[in-house]
Design an enzyme around this catalytic site. Sequence first.
Site, mmCIF file in Angstrom:
data_model
loop_
_atom_site.group_PDB
_atom_site.id
_atom_site.type_symbol
_atom_site.label_atom_id
_atom_site.label_comp_id
_atom_site.label_asym_id
_atom_site.label_seq_id
_atom_site.Cartn_x
_atom_site.Cartn_y
_atom_site.Cartn_z
ATOM 1 N N LYS A 134 -23.371 -15.335 9.797
ATOM 2 C CA LYS A 134 -23.096 -16.731 10.187
ATOM 3 C C LYS A 134 -22.251 -16.844 11.474
ATOM 4 O O LYS A 134 -22.758 -16.560 12.536
ATOM 5 C CB LYS A 134 -22.533 -17.486 8.992
ATOM 6 C CG LYS A 134 -23.578 -17.443 7.844
ATOM 7 C CD LYS A 134 -23.353 -18.356 6.682
ATOM 8 C CE LYS A 134 -24.603 -18.376 5.812
ATOM 9 N NZ LYS A 134 -24.446 -17.856 4.467
ATOM 10 N N ASP A 171 -17.349 -10.206 0.644
ATOM 11 C CA ASP A 171 -18.474 -10.765 1.389
ATOM 12 C C ASP A 171 -17.945 -11.997 2.114
ATOM 13 O O ASP A 171 -17.836 -13.072 1.535
ATOM 14 C CB ASP A 171 -19.619 -11.111 0.430
ATOM 15 C CG ASP A 171 -20.757 -11.817 1.156
ATOM 16 O OD1 ASP A 171 -20.623 -12.082 2.362
ATOM 17 O OD2 ASP A 171 -21.776 -12.113 0.489
ATOM 18 N N TYR A 175 -23.319 -15.560 -3.958
ATOM 19 C CA TYR A 175 -24.552 -15.181 -3.269
ATOM 20 C C TYR A 175 -24.245 -14.118 -2.227
ATOM 21 O O TYR A 175 -23.291 -14.264 -1.455
ATOM 22 C CB TYR A 175 -25.161 -16.413 -2.584
ATOM 23 C CG TYR A 175 -26.469 -16.138 -1.868
ATOM 24 C CD1 TYR A 175 -27.606 -15.764 -2.581
ATOM 25 C CD2 TYR A 175 -26.574 -16.267 -0.484
ATOM 26 C CE1 TYR A 175 -28.817 -15.522 -1.926
ATOM 27 C CE2 TYR A 175 -27.777 -16.029 0.177
ATOM 28 C CZ TYR A 175 -28.890 -15.655 -0.550
ATOM 29 O OH TYR A 175 -30.087 -15.426 0.092
#
Length: 428
Positions: A267, A239, A144
């Site tokens: 995050k 990522d 993702y």
Amino acid sequence: MQYTRSSALFAHAEKVIPGGVNSPVRAFGAVGGTPIFIKKAYGPYLIDEDDNQYIDYINSWGPMILGHAYQPVVDAVIEKTKLGTSFGTPTEVETQIAELAVSMVPNIDKIRFVNSGTEACMSAVRLARGFTGKDKIIKFAGCYHGHSDSFLIQAGSGAVTFGSPNSPGVTAGTAKDTLLARFNDLNNVRELIEANPNEIACIIMEPVAGNMGCIPPKPNFLQGLRDLCTKHNILLIFDEVMTGFRLAKGGVQQLYGIKADLVCFGKVIGGGLPVGAFAAREEIMNHLAPIGPVYQAGTLSGNPLAMAAGLAMLQALNQDDEVYRRLEEKTAYLHVGMARVLDANKVVHTINRVGSMISVHFSETAVVDFQSAASGNNDTFKKFFHGMLNHGIYIAPSAFETWFITDALSYDDLDKTIAAVEAVAKTL
Ligand SMILES: *Cc1c(COP(=O)(O)O)cnc(C)c1O
């Protein structure tokens, strides 16, 4: 447990917010039941609107690596807020966090801040295309990278949980430039590169996958990709929105000793405020506006509150030489304890773990890619999820999510969690 107030709040929310939630994974679509509304949190605990308390293994889907309401972050945000919340001009705190991030992460010279992990990945891919002059990208099934169009092709967790691996609204034109590979399958990547000579700008990946449960890279997978990218003039994008500042100060690049060309963050880097970032060596980053031709911008990018929160978080992680070792030890303790009680109750399972990321799959085979992650027993997961919730343990409402361990967890919390797994295992 009683969920009276959460249920009423959800019914109300559904009238004005699609599905009652502002991000689909928060709904209990995959597990049934009504989402729980949280009113506050501290350390490793969540407290809901009905005053039920939970040990939290979602941790805002990753950011709260040192626990909720972590005092240095709270203080930094309060102090900054008093000075005004946004100016749309450069501020000193942006340079401070940039300097610290660049010093912690190997192999990057410059970093640009954005507002989410989605934006970071979307911008990194645009930059890779601008830099290489090529159009196509390779991504892995089950990884993702946020909800921007080119990534919504077998995108793991949220997208898969809701049964729409390829979202309507993504045009065929966009989809044709995204080539899909199998995680941990180097030959598959090599075939794609050979079938599309001189067309691939970048490979974007979660170097330790976290959105199909936690899946570590097989030995030599990352190095093999690095070699292929170097050989074919393709940029390798890590990522690290989930893994950055979580698995090590310098993320997966440091942990596995592999150099990426571009790295995305989110995050943890925002300390719980909306922040993303992407970074690379100078030659690549200087392709960005205003000094280069690749455009990228944001009204609230580098927002002072968000930067202050992120700076306090990174400082805390940077100053504590033991934090990553402690996190790993706690995670290992949980792994061993859960495996013991699941085995004792003959529950078929596979547990994957890297650092402070761990996932439990009700699957007979090793979980190494999206296909094997999807082979887990979802009915068992549903029962497990609700059982754990009833025992005051909050895990993500999807079998495709990683659990995040926070340093705020005590061994007593971990023992309670293992006891809950044991009680629930008897009912599976
Ligand atoms: C969460 C996540 C994103 C998206 O970040 P948002 O802040 O939700 O937009 C991108 N990549 C990875 C690996 C993620 O885990």
